[in-house]
Design a protein around this motif. Structure first.
Motif, PDB file in Angstrom:
ATOM      1  N   ILE A 398     113.062  -4.113  24.808  1.00  0.00           N
ATOM      2  CA  ILE A 398     113.273  -3.724  26.210  1.00  0.00           C
ATOM      3  C   ILE A 398     112.818  -2.288  26.432  1.00  0.00           C
ATOM      4  O   ILE A 398     112.166  -1.966  27.433  1.00  0.00           O
ATOM      5  CB  ILE A 398     114.762  -3.893  26.600  1.00  0.00           C
ATOM      6  CG1 ILE A 398     115.156  -5.371  26.576  1.00  0.00           C
ATOM      7  CG2 ILE A 398     115.020  -3.313  27.983  1.00  0.00           C
ATOM      8  CD1 ILE A 398     116.620  -5.618  26.867  1.00  0.00           C
ATOM      9  N   SER A 399     113.161  -1.408  25.485  1.00  0.00           N
ATOM     10  CA  SER A 399     112.760  -0.008  25.597  1.00  0.00           C
ATOM     11  C   SER A 399     111.244   0.116  25.662  1.00  0.00           C
ATOM     12  O   SER A 399     110.692   0.866  26.479  1.00  0.00           O
ATOM     13  CB  SER A 399     113.316   0.779  24.409  1.00  0.00           C
ATOM     14  OG  SER A 399     112.915   2.129  24.478  1.00  0.00           O
ATOM     15  N   GLN A 400     110.538  -0.634  24.801  1.00  0.00           N
ATOM     16  CA  GLN A 400     109.077  -0.590  24.806  1.00  0.00           C
ATOM     17  C   GLN A 400     108.520  -1.149  26.112  1.00  0.00           C
ATOM     18  O   GLN A 400     107.553  -0.607  26.670  1.00  0.00           O
ATOM     19  CB  GLN A 400     108.531  -1.385  23.623  1.00  0.00           C
ATOM     20  CG  GLN A 400     108.837  -0.782  22.262  1.00  0.00           C
ATOM     21  CD  GLN A 400     108.256  -1.613  21.134  1.00  0.00           C
ATOM     22  OE1 GLN A 400     107.223  -2.259  21.302  1.00  0.00           O
ATOM     23  NE2 GLN A 400     108.910  -1.612  19.990  1.00  0.00           N
ATOM     24  N   ALA A 401     109.114  -2.246  26.593  1.00  0.00           N
ATOM     25  CA  ALA A 401     108.627  -2.874  27.823  1.00  0.00           C
ATOM     26  C   ALA A 401     108.788  -1.941  29.015  1.00  0.00           C
ATOM     27  O   ALA A 401     107.886  -1.824  29.862  1.00  0.00           O
ATOM     28  CB  ALA A 401     109.371  -4.181  28.074  1.00  0.00           C
ATOM     29  N   ILE A 402     109.941  -1.260  29.110  1.00  0.00           N
ATOM     30  CA  ILE A 402     110.164  -0.332  30.219  1.00  0.00           C
ATOM     31  C   ILE A 402     109.147   0.801  30.181  1.00  0.00           C
ATOM     32  O   ILE A 402     108.569   1.188  31.209  1.00  0.00           O
ATOM     33  CB  ILE A 402     111.607   0.204  30.175  1.00  0.00           C
ATOM     34  CG1 ILE A 402     112.595  -0.910  30.554  1.00  0.00           C
ATOM     35  CG2 ILE A 402     111.768   1.391  31.112  1.00  0.00           C
ATOM     36  CD1 ILE A 402     114.048  -0.495  30.461  1.00  0.00           C
ATOM     37  N   ALA A 403     108.914   1.338  28.974  1.00  0.00           N
ATOM     38  CA  ALA A 403     107.952   2.433  28.847  1.00  0.00           C
ATOM     39  C   ALA A 403     106.550   1.985  29.251  1.00  0.00           C
ATOM     40  O   ALA A 403     105.821   2.689  29.965  1.00  0.00           O
ATOM     41  CB  ALA A 403     107.946   2.960  27.416  1.00  0.00           C
ATOM     42  N   HIS A 404     106.161   0.775  28.814  1.00  0.00           N
ATOM     43  CA  HIS A 404     104.831   0.264  29.142  1.00  0.00           C
ATOM     44  C   HIS A 404     104.695  -0.025  30.630  1.00  0.00           C
ATOM     45  O   HIS A 404     103.706   0.355  31.280  1.00  0.00           O
ATOM     46  CB  HIS A 404     104.558  -1.004  28.330  1.00  0.00           C
ATOM     47  CG  HIS A 404     103.258  -1.677  28.681  1.00  0.00           C
ATOM     48  ND1 HIS A 404     103.171  -2.631  29.673  1.00  0.00           N
ATOM     49  CD2 HIS A 404     101.991  -1.506  28.193  1.00  0.00           C
ATOM     50  CE1 HIS A 404     101.914  -3.034  29.790  1.00  0.00           C
ATOM     51  NE2 HIS A 404     101.184  -2.376  28.891  1.00  0.00           N
ATOM     52  N   ASP A 405     105.695  -0.727  31.181  1.00  0.00           N
ATOM     53  CA  ASP A 405     105.607  -1.112  32.589  1.00  0.00           C
ATOM     54  C   ASP A 405     105.734   0.083  33.521  1.00  0.00           C
ATOM     55  O   ASP A 405     105.217   0.058  34.647  1.00  0.00           O
ATOM     56  CB  ASP A 405     106.686  -2.153  32.908  1.00  0.00           C
ATOM     57  CG  ASP A 405     106.406  -3.483  32.213  1.00  0.00           C
ATOM     58  OD1 ASP A 405     105.273  -3.652  31.723  1.00  0.00           O
ATOM     59  OD2 ASP A 405     107.313  -4.316  32.136  1.00  0.00           O
ATOM     60  N   ARG A 406     106.412   1.126  33.057  1.00  0.00           N
ATOM     61  CA  ARG A 406     106.484   2.343  33.867  1.00  0.00           C
ATOM     62  C   ARG A 406     105.094   2.987  33.965  1.00  0.00           C
ATOM     63  O   ARG A 406     104.688   3.452  35.029  1.00  0.00           O
ATOM     64  CB  ARG A 406     107.492   3.323  33.268  1.00  0.00           C
ATOM     65  CG  ARG A 406     107.663   4.588  34.109  1.00  0.00           C
ATOM     66  CD  ARG A 406     108.721   5.503  33.518  1.00  0.00           C
ATOM     67  NE  ARG A 406     110.060   5.029  33.808  1.00  0.00           N
ATOM     68  CZ  ARG A 406     110.949   4.668  32.887  1.00  0.00           C
ATOM     69  NH1 ARG A 406     110.614   4.733  31.607  1.00  0.00           N
ATOM     70  NH2 ARG A 406     112.146   4.254  33.224  1.00  0.00           N
ATOM     71  N   ARG A 407     104.369   2.979  32.843  1.00  0.00           N
ATOM     72  CA  ARG A 407     103.017   3.558  32.867  1.00  0.00           C
ATOM     73  C   ARG A 407     102.052   2.692  33.671  1.00  0.00           C
ATOM     74  O   ARG A 407     101.209   3.201  34.399  1.00  0.00           O
ATOM     75  CB  ARG A 407     102.495   3.696  31.428  1.00  0.00           C
ATOM     76  CG  ARG A 407     103.204   4.749  30.606  1.00  0.00           C
ATOM     77  CD  ARG A 407     102.454   5.039  29.319  1.00  0.00           C
ATOM     78  NE  ARG A 407     102.273   3.840  28.503  1.00  0.00           N
ATOM     79  CZ  ARG A 407     103.134   3.442  27.570  1.00  0.00           C
ATOM     80  NH1 ARG A 407     104.233   4.165  27.341  1.00  0.00           N
ATOM     81  NH2 ARG A 407     102.908   2.352  26.867  1.00  0.00           N
ATOM     82  N   SER A 408     102.176   1.373  33.546  1.00  0.00           N
ATOM     83  CA  SER A 408     101.241   0.460  34.210  1.00  0.00           C
ATOM     84  C   SER A 408     101.688   0.068  35.613  1.00  0.00           C
ATOM     85  O   SER A 408     100.986  -0.685  36.286  1.00  0.00           O
ATOM     86  CB  SER A 408     101.064  -0.801  33.365  1.00  0.00           C
ATOM     87  OG  SER A 408     102.314  -1.467  33.199  1.00  0.00           O
TER      88      SER A 408
END
Length: 802
Positions: A398-408
């Motif tokens: 979840i932490s990785q997904a939030i970081a990725h989706d925040r950038r994209s």
């Protein structure tokens, strides 16, 4: 902390203790101390056919952890820990603890066996050394330091100490037969041997009595305890056959040392890394013969796993530049295609002038350790039952997904899934069936998500789906519908058809939350809202849900003070006999008047009491208060009917239930005939033997048992006859439409007929109309309760009516 201290102590034992028995006895006691309940746990270690046990758990062990001890890739023993309690272990943490000790113990035993082998080889070498028919002398650049008895005999020396004072040339005439100076020639050959490692030549020797004899000399250089040493073998050429045998024995000494080990030993050219020597372990580890290995200069490179090859070669190249030894781990492919892990420890051999003459190494098979590490890592991040990621791995995803989706600038969603009615199946059919159902649910859920999504098991019957990189929240709803549809079909488990639904809560990023913890919390809140809204559905999170959860938490906290603040009170609903219309009993109902919220509905606070465990002390208060009220009415001269008190599932299975009720009856002076206990159908279906035992003990006290809300549960009629039950209460859902619904009429008639055949009484609940009462009277129902006769009232109002 206990386990960390224990592991430290165990490794200290293994580092210091040479006796296997002492070491393992200490380990057994230390492991027992490290567990949560040392007095109840039983630790067993078996190694090399020896078994060591500490603690007593008996044959009633409810939980067991075990791991095999691997020595040279073979199971040589095991560690087992047993405990009588169901929840005695923290499985991932305790299994990791055992696996770590198993790994350490296996490696310690391997080292111990290798040390014994080396010691045995040293003894063999000493036996060969002393028993050789050739003179064997050991020397450094400073001179002789050891020799065998044959050397003393050949040269006519009285003792070794006499040899230690001599220069090698002093065992020779001044000049050799070719006229060369013996001392200069001897020094030259010694230096040459230190440089090249080996030198063989003919030499003229002289004994201490002056007698000269021709000999064949072999000088061999090797490392002994970190120091360069020469071995000088002197063979009398008059006995060529004996000399050749002695030389063969001398060469075999080193071969035996290397061939007796289980590790691969090699020598290679320091510039090209082409193998010049390898022991026969190569055949066991790689599956190639020594000849094949030495005949193909690049074979060792091709056998390294492609993903590790460049790194390993680069490591060796850098080591050649720095001239430093080291070690590296990598994977290899054996001849049969299997993959193994090895640890390669390497070093550089130099001559007396500091020149590198060889690249040497020892290759140790560490496949078992790597597999154990991978197993431990998997256990730490995955659910043991379903193999799905656990909460720890999910949080990372979840932490990785939030970081990725925040950038994209994409959206993400978390679906919190809770299975509907799973507890009923688990309690009625057993945990084995429940586990199989969970595994099948996990398999169906996998079919509903994309490859990039994450499906995790939260624990129990809760699953979580992470949907990263979605266009909008509607995509999460589509996935939720697929999940609900997938779970609708029948599950065939152990020949039984089972049906189950799910309640799903959805929280989205960035709309509902900006961080991981809130995203999970909000999806959980939405799931409970879906469950309260009728189950088998999904709900998106809203701020209103959060408010409801806050109110629930407020009430849950307030519940801890209801007794001391005297906020609870009892209401009583009359139960009448249908034939005479007279009052025969009353059902005791609990009510809560909150100082701020007013009357809180039982449907709200009863589940909160169950969740918090307060149902037991509050239930005891209800029983005691009911008995006190019976005594008060009797003291006022009233004809007191019996009172029916409901028991929760937690109360019913509490070990002190019978003693508690007996004490209350004795303390209040109330006979047991004035008190009846009501339980639900579902409470009968978990561990039937235990239920029969509890009900039997209650009957011995004189208490009658009623089954409340009969007809809506899952009780089996085959089991019902086994229980000492006196009364069945027909649920109000059947009574409500009895005047208009033929099915309800059929069900009620069937329940009455069954109860009569089992000699049980029948009470109909929720009777509100004369038509309902007429039907019950017509079909010989015994008692009824409901608003037609009287609603629940507090004590004060009952007293006024009297």
């Amino acid at each position: 902390l206990k386990k960390s201290t224990c592991l430290h102590e165990i490794r200290r034992y293994l580092a210091q203790e040479r006796s296997m028995d002492n070491a393992i006895r200490n380990i057994v006691e230390c492991m027992k101390f490290a567990m949560q309940s040392p007095d109840s746990v039983k630790v067993t270690i078996e190694l090399n056919s020896r078994q060591f046990v500490s603690g007593q758990c008996g044959d009633n062990a409810a939980r067991e952890l075990q791991a095999d001890i691997m020595v040279y890739d073979m199971v040589t023993g095991f560690i087992r820990i047993t405990h009588p309690a169901e929840h005695a272990f923290l499985f991932a943490q305790d299994q990791h603890f055992i696996d770590t000790i198993v790994n350490d113990l296996g490696r310690w035993f391997e080292r111990r066996e290798a040390e014994f082998a080396i010691r045995d080889n040293e003894e063999k070498f000493r036996s060969i050394f002393e028993g050789s028919s050739d003179a064997i002398m050991l020397l450094t650049k400073e001179g002789f330091f050891d020799c065998n008895a044959r050397a003393l005999e050949i040269f006519g020396l009285a003792c070794k100490e006499e040899l230690f004072t001599l220069h090698p040339a002093q065992l020779s005439p001044v000049y050799q037969p070719d006229g060369t100076d013996s001392r200069s020639a001897a020094d030259e050959k010694i230096l040459l041997t230190f440089d090249r490692g080996h030198c063989r030549f003919n030499w003229m020797h002289r004994r201490m009595n002056g007698e000269e004899f021709s000999a064949e000399i072999q000088l061999s250089a090797f490392n002994l305890h970190g120091k360069r040493v020469l071995q000088a073998t002197v063979r009398d050429v008059s006995d060529q056959q004996k000399d050749r045998q002695a030389l063969s024995d001398s060469e075999a000494r080193f071969r035996n040392l290397t061939e007796s080990l289980d590790d691969l030993i090699y020598r290679a050219d320091p510039h090209t890394f082409v193998m010049t020597y390898v022991n026969s372990v190569i055949e066991k580890l790689y599956g190639f013969t020594v000849k094949e290995w030495l005949g193909d200069p690049d074979l060792w490179k091709r056998m390294i796993h492609p993903e590790d090859r460049e790194r390993v070669i680069d490591t060796f190249s850098k080591a050649r530049i720095s001239i430093e030894g080291g070690q590296t781990e990598y994977r290899i492919f054996c001849r049969n295609g299997t993959e193994r892990w090895v640890l390669n420890r390497y070093s550089w051999e130099k001559n007396s002038r500091g020149e590198i003459v060889s690249f040497n190494g020892i290759v140790h098979d560490i496949t078992s350790r790597k597999q154990a590490e991978q197993r431990i890592q998997h256990l730490a991040t995955h659910d043991a039952l379903t193999g799905l990621p656990n909460r720890l791995l999910l949080m990372d995803r979840i932490s990785q997904a939030i970081a990725h989706d925040r950038r994209s600038q994409m959206a993400a969603a978390v679906l919190f899934i809770d299975l509907d009615h799973f507890k009923i199946i688990n309690d009625s059919l057993g945990h084995d069936t429940g586990d199989l159902l969970l595994m099948e649910v996990a398999a169906r859920l996998r079919t509903c998500i994309r490859e990039e999504d994450t499906l995790a098991r939260q624990g129990g019957d809760e699953f979580i789906v992470l949907l990263p990189n979605i266009a909008n929240a509607l995509d999460a709803g589509i996935t939720a519908e697929k999940i609900l549809n997938a779970l609708t079909s029948v599950f065939l488990i152990n020949g039984k058809e089972l049906y189950i639904g799910a309640s799903i809560g959805i929280a989205t990023f960035p709309g509902d939350s900006q961080n991981m913890d809130e995203l999970l919390k909000n999806s959980d809140i939405a799931m409970y809202h879906a469950k309260e809204s009728g189950r088998n559905s999904y709900q998106f999170f809203s701020a209103r849900m959060n408010q409801l959860v806050t109110e629930k938490q407020f009430l849950a906290t307030s519940l801890h003070h209801v007794l001391e603040r005297n906020e609870l009170q009892l209401h009583f609903q009359p139960i009448a006999e249908i034939r005479t219309g007279g009052l025969v009993g009353m059902e005791v109902l609990l009510r809560w008047r909150h100082p701020e919220k007013g009357f809180v509905p039982p449907s709200t606070f009863i589940p909160l009491m169950e969740e918090s465990g307060l149902i037991v002390p509050i239930g005891e208060w209800v029983l005691k208060s009911a008995c006190q009220q019976i005594r008060a009415w009797r003291e006022q001269g009233y004809q007191v009917p019996w009172l029916a008190v409901n028991l929760s599932a937690r109360q019913f299975r509490h070990k002190s239930l019978v003693n508690t009720i007996t004490h209350i009856l004795s303390e209040t002076g109330v006979e047991s005939c004035f008190l009846k206990l009501e339980i639900t159908e579902s409470m009968l279906m978990h561990d039937v033997n235990e239920v029969v035992d509890i009900l039997t003990r209650l009957n011995r006290v004189g208490l009658e048992i009623s089954i409340d809300d009969f007809g809506i549960g899952y009780s089996s009629l085959a089991y019902l006859k086994r229980f000492p039950i006196s009364t069945l209460k027909i649920d109000k859902s059947f009574v409500r439409d009895v005047a208009t619904d033929a099915n309800d009429r059929t069900i009620i008639k069937a329940i009455i007929a069954m109860a009569q055949s089992l000699k049980m009484k029948i009470i109909a609940e929720g009777v509100e109309t004369s038509a309902q009462l007429d039907f019950l009277k017509q079909h010989q129902c015994d008692y009824y309760q409901g608003y037609l006769y009287g609603k629940p009232l507090p004590v004060a109002e009952i007293g006024n009516e009297r």
